[in-house]
Design an enzyme around this catalytic site. Structure first.
Site, short mmCIF file in Angstrom:
data_model
loop_
_atom_site.label_atom_id
_atom_site.label_comp_id
_atom_site.label_asym_id
_atom_site.label_seq_id
_atom_site.Cartn_x
_atom_site.Cartn_y
_atom_site.Cartn_z
N ASP A 67 38.26 -36.37 -47.71
CA ASP A 67 39.36 -37.25 -47.23
C ASP A 67 40.00 -38.08 -48.31
O ASP A 67 39.58 -37.91 -49.32
CB ASP A 67 38.95 -38.09 -46.00
CG ASP A 67 37.66 -39.00 -46.24
OD1 ASP A 67 37.15 -39.00 -47.52
OD2 ASP A 67 37.23 -39.43 -45.33
N HIS A 138 32.22 -42.78 -37.16
CA HIS A 138 33.20 -41.59 -37.88
C HIS A 138 32.59 -40.83 -38.85
O HIS A 138 31.83 -41.53 -39.53
CB HIS A 138 34.69 -42.45 -38.16
CG HIS A 138 34.58 -43.26 -39.41
ND1 HIS A 138 35.16 -44.61 -39.33
CD2 HIS A 138 34.16 -42.95 -40.52
CE1 HIS A 138 35.07 -45.02 -40.49
NE2 HIS A 138 34.37 -44.32 -41.38
N GLU A 143 37.77 -40.40 -36.56
CA GLU A 143 37.49 -41.35 -35.47
C GLU A 143 37.28 -41.07 -34.16
O GLU A 143 37.57 -39.91 -33.87
CB GLU A 143 38.91 -42.23 -35.55
CG GLU A 143 39.23 -42.47 -37.15
CD GLU A 143 38.65 -43.87 -37.56
OE1 GLU A 143 37.66 -44.31 -37.03
OE2 GLU A 143 39.09 -44.32 -38.59
C1 F6R Z 1 34.26 -41.15 -47.12
C2 F6R Z 1 34.22 -41.21 -45.62
C3 F6R Z 1 33.77 -42.25 -44.78
C4 F6R Z 1 32.57 -42.95 -45.01
C5 F6R Z 1 32.33 -44.03 -44.08
C6 F6R Z 1 31.01 -44.98 -44.51
O1 F6R Z 1 34.66 -40.37 -47.85
O2 F6R Z 1 34.68 -40.20 -45.33
O3 F6R Z 1 33.72 -41.67 -43.56
O4 F6R Z 1 31.51 -42.25 -45.44
O5 F6R Z 1 33.47 -44.90 -43.76
O6 F6R Z 1 31.40 -45.71 -45.56
P1 F6R Z 1 30.32 -46.62 -46.32
O7 F6R Z 1 29.41 -45.63 -47.02
O8 F6R Z 1 31.17 -47.32 -47.14
O9 F6R Z 1 29.84 -47.51 -45.24
#
Ligand code: F6R
Length: 243
Positions: A67, A138, A143
């Site tokens: 993304d 997500h 979402e």
């Molecule tokens: C990142 C992404 C998100 C994260 C998720 C968890 O490319 O697509 O889905 O993997 O928000 O984020 P962290 O690891 O910061 O808790």
């Protein structure tokens, strides 16, 4: 679904890097689907260390990231392109022209998404997709919703995601409100999926996603149906799934 329960974040990062290293060694021209966020940073550090030791070669690897924020260019230090360059691409012998991230500077969402789907098709699909997990379930920026979105699409970020991401921006108003993300079908089409989860704050959503019903209200729950899904988490994040 295979679960690796790790002692702590460092252990999780090492074990996740083991899985990715095995993929690179077994298939040096693999297509890796990559993720940003805080959880995979330690995994990337381990991969860089193994490259520096001479144990990994990225020269034939292709990557497609999950993304990108709509409206941010690769030079913006909060863009996912910048993150990938910083944490991995600039530190290993990868050919930058074979690293792909949705084009956040493309204002036409339909074009940005169609272009990215075409890139994923042209590289022949994903061998291994790395994922983190959002507190609301997500994956990528898919979402909670009433249906599983299939291919790359433009999403309006939820308040909880904006809230979680604001720590990376000066003020909450600076957090982009939209993003381009791979869809669930593309993620599910990866031959292997590896998710990293860490910390007690993820324990509830990990249990909901992998011991609860499969529903687009919890996008990660779709992974229960994947044939080769590996969940690598530390004890704290897995505490409610494995109790
Ligand atoms: C990142 C992404 C998100 C994260 C998720 C968890 O490319 O697509 O889905 O993997 O928000 O984020 P962290 O690891 O910061 O808790």
């Amino acid at each position: 679904m295979r679960i690796f329960c790790c002692e702590d974040y460092a252990d999780m990062s090492r074990k996740a890097a083991n899985v990715i290293s095995a993929q690179i060694i077994n298939k040096p021209n693999s297509v890796l689907g990559l993720a940003t966020g805080s959880t995979p940073i330690g995994t990337y550090e381990n991969l860089v260390a193994r490259y520096e030791q001479g144990d990994l070669d990225f020269s034939d690897i292709t990557t497609v990231n999950l993304d990108e924020y709509k409206g941010l260019s690769g030079e913006h230090d909060q863009s996912y392109r910048y993150f990938m360059n910083y944490h991995l691409f600039s530190k290993v012998n990868i050919d930058l022209s074979r690293t792909n991230v949705p084009d956040g500077t493309e204002p036409d969402s339909d074009k940005a998404c169609a272009d990215y789907n075409a890139i994923i098709d042209s590289v022949g699909g994903i061998d291994l997709q790395l994922l983190g997990l959002g507190h609301n379930g997500h994956i990528g920026f898919n979402e909670p919703s009433d249906c599983f979105d299939k291919l790359t699409h433009c999403v309006d970020l939820t308040e909880s995601t904006i809230e979680a991401n604001k720590r990376f921006f000066e003020k909450v108003e600076d957090v982009p409100r939209q993003a381009y993300t791979m869809g669930i079908q593309t993620i599910m089409s990866a031959k292997k999926v590896l998710m990293v989860v860490s910390g007690e704050d993820k324990a509830d959503i990990v249990a909901k996603a992998f011991a609860g019903p499969i529903t687009p209200e919890v996008p990660a729950s779709a992974l229960q149906l994947h044939q080769d899904f590996i969940l690598v988490g530390d004890k704290a994040a897995l505490s409610k799934l494995l109790q």
